[in-house]
Design an enzyme around this catalytic site. Structure first.
Site, PDB file in Angstrom:
ATOM      1  CG  HIS A 155     113.490  25.754 -25.200  1.00  0.00           C
ATOM      2  ND1 HIS A 155     113.499  25.602 -23.830  1.00  0.00           N
ATOM      3  CD2 HIS A 155     112.967  24.611 -25.699  1.00  0.00           C
ATOM      4  CE1 HIS A 155     113.021  24.409 -23.514  1.00  0.00           C
ATOM      5  NE2 HIS A 155     112.676  23.790 -24.629  1.00  0.00           N
ATOM      6  CB  CYS A 196     115.051  31.397 -21.384  1.00  0.00           C
ATOM      7  SG  CYS A 196     114.528  30.084 -20.275  1.00  0.00           S
TER       8      CYS A 196
END
Length: 446
Positions: A155, A196
């Protein structure tokens, strides 16, 4: 100097060689030649833990298999992963991890260089710069003639890449790479990051001998695909799947990094657009390296490349993609649906509701911080990261005083981190932002 220059010159009988230290000089020449030979170094890191993040460790394991098959020895490959997936309680196939549908076990033989609590941002940077005093484990011992390839999967947020119990900031990554370059620690470095907003980790890259590829733009989310119903897990990211499959089916000595980037970008965009989403891989740094053949950095397979290793990109059957921030909620929903025991179902429902509640509380927290600073526009903006150091200071203060996203990684999303970026980029002083964070931390609890 060449070997021929060191040979003794014969003359009349009994004449001494011109070079009296012939054997010593010849040995030194061999050593110099060996020292001049380049080595390929690889650092693979999955920054997540637990079943919801299955795909991160799966991709790193798959990447190891590819590098190993390419002929890079294990002593030149450093692997960092929490190592809690292969034998996880939810894994029906203990000791097995897959990265493509019905694919092979990519966990076999993967080195356990850094696992569990050792998978940290600090250890990642130490291993990268070859600091064996900071870590008593395998590190990248690269020299001026060597190449270094890095792959990170987890992430991310704006200027942030998450590890299980620490955070890697763009500021520290760029500083480490810059220092290594100036110290002559490599001839070429290539960095791939799948997370991301991964572009925000790389867009400040300036070094002339470093090339980097992000899975998406600085302001974009990343997407996962290949949902395995039996596992109740997404087993790959869209970017990682295309990168690895392309690496496996092309001839590395005649395919450049630019060729690979074009392939990845085209396929990633096409896949996510089919579902009304947007994800655009980007490249940064020294574009001259985009002309370099893949084999110069990730070696060349000693065996003929076959299509049998896994599913080639052209055969992908993608039925859906999912924003990575939605995966924890969806997996929890699936667990609730599949659970037959009423009591266990209630526990799962409480866990789901708790995550939803905490995310809403986080929305409220950031709104209050923005209000205190009289900067409501920062809740809507999508600024890019330029003040990397300031972001690190503010994010650390937020993490240490308000909510520790390392302990509960699914609560703070990249949408929340965007607000911290906006605050830093708005011209506000770091001290003012941190003061607002401290005050709000006393008003709201999770």
């Amino acid at each position: 100097m060449s070997p021929g220059d060191l040979l003794p010159v014969s003359g009349d009988a009994g004449e001494k060689p011109v070079t009296p230290n012939y054997f010593l000089l010849r040995r030194n020449f061999v050593v110099e030649m060996a020292a001049g030979k380049s080595k390929h170094w690889v650092l693979l890191a999955a920054g997540s833990t637990d079943w919801e993040n299955y795909r991160h460790q799966a991709i790193v394991c798959h990447a190891y298999q590819v590098m190993h098959q390419n002929g890079i020895p294990d002593e030149q490959i450093v692997v960092m992963m929490y190592d809690d997936i292969a034998n996880h309680k939810e894994n029906p196939d203990k000791g097995k991890i897959i990265n493509v549908p019905n694919g092979p076990n990519v966990y076999t033989g993967v080195p356990k260089d850094y696992t569990g609590a050792d998978v940290t941002a600090e250890n990642f940077l130490a291993a990268l710069r070859g600091d064996s005093t900071a870590v008593k484990k395998k590190v990248i011992q690269s020299g001026k003639n060597d190449t270094v390839f890095i792959y990170l999967s987890d992430h991310g947020g704006h200027g942030i890449f998450q590890f299980p119990n620490s955070t890697l900031y763009a500021h520290d990554l760029i500083n480490t790479v810059t220092a290594m370059s100036k110290a002559g620690k490599f001839s070429k470095m290539v960095i791939y990051i799948e997370a991301c907003h991964s572009g925000s980790m790389l867009d400040q890259l300036k070094e002339s001998n470093v090339y980097a590829v992000s899975s998406c733009r600085p302001n974009e989310s990343g997407y996962a695909h290949f949902y395995d119903q039996r596992l109740n897990a997404w087993i790959s990211g869209v970017f990682g799947a295309n990168w690895l499959q392309h690496t496996e089916i092309v001839k590395l000595s005649t395919t450049s990094f630019g060729d690979q980037f074009s392939f990845i970008k085209k396929n990633v965009i096409a896949i996510v657009q089919r579902f009304g989403k947007s994800q655009t891989p980007c490249n940064y740094g020294d574009m001259n390296i985009s002309k370099v053949m893949l084999s110069e950095v990730i070696c060349e397979s000693p065996a003929p490349v076959t299509r049998a290793r896994s599913v080639p990109p052209t055969d992908f059957t993608v039925s859906e993609v999912i924003d990575t921030i939605d995966i924890p909620l969806q997996i929890k929903k699936n667990r609730i649906t599949n659970e037959k025991d009423p009591e266990k179902k209630k526990i799962l429902e409480r866990q789901y509701d708790d995550l939803v509640r905490k995310r809403k509380t986080m929305d409220e927290v950031l709104q209050k911080i923005a209000e205190r600073l009289k900067a409501p526009q920062t809740l809507r903006e999508k600024r890019e990261v330029t003040r990397t150091y300031e972001l690190k200071v503010v994010a650390e203060h937020f993490k240490n005083n308000l909510f520790n996203w390392e302990k509960e990684p699914h609560v703070v999303t990249h949408l929340h981190l965007q607000v911290l970026v906006n605050l830093c980029e708005s011209g506000l002083k770091v001290e003012s932002i941190n003061e607002a964070i401290t005050r709000v931390s006393k008003e709201i609890s999770f």
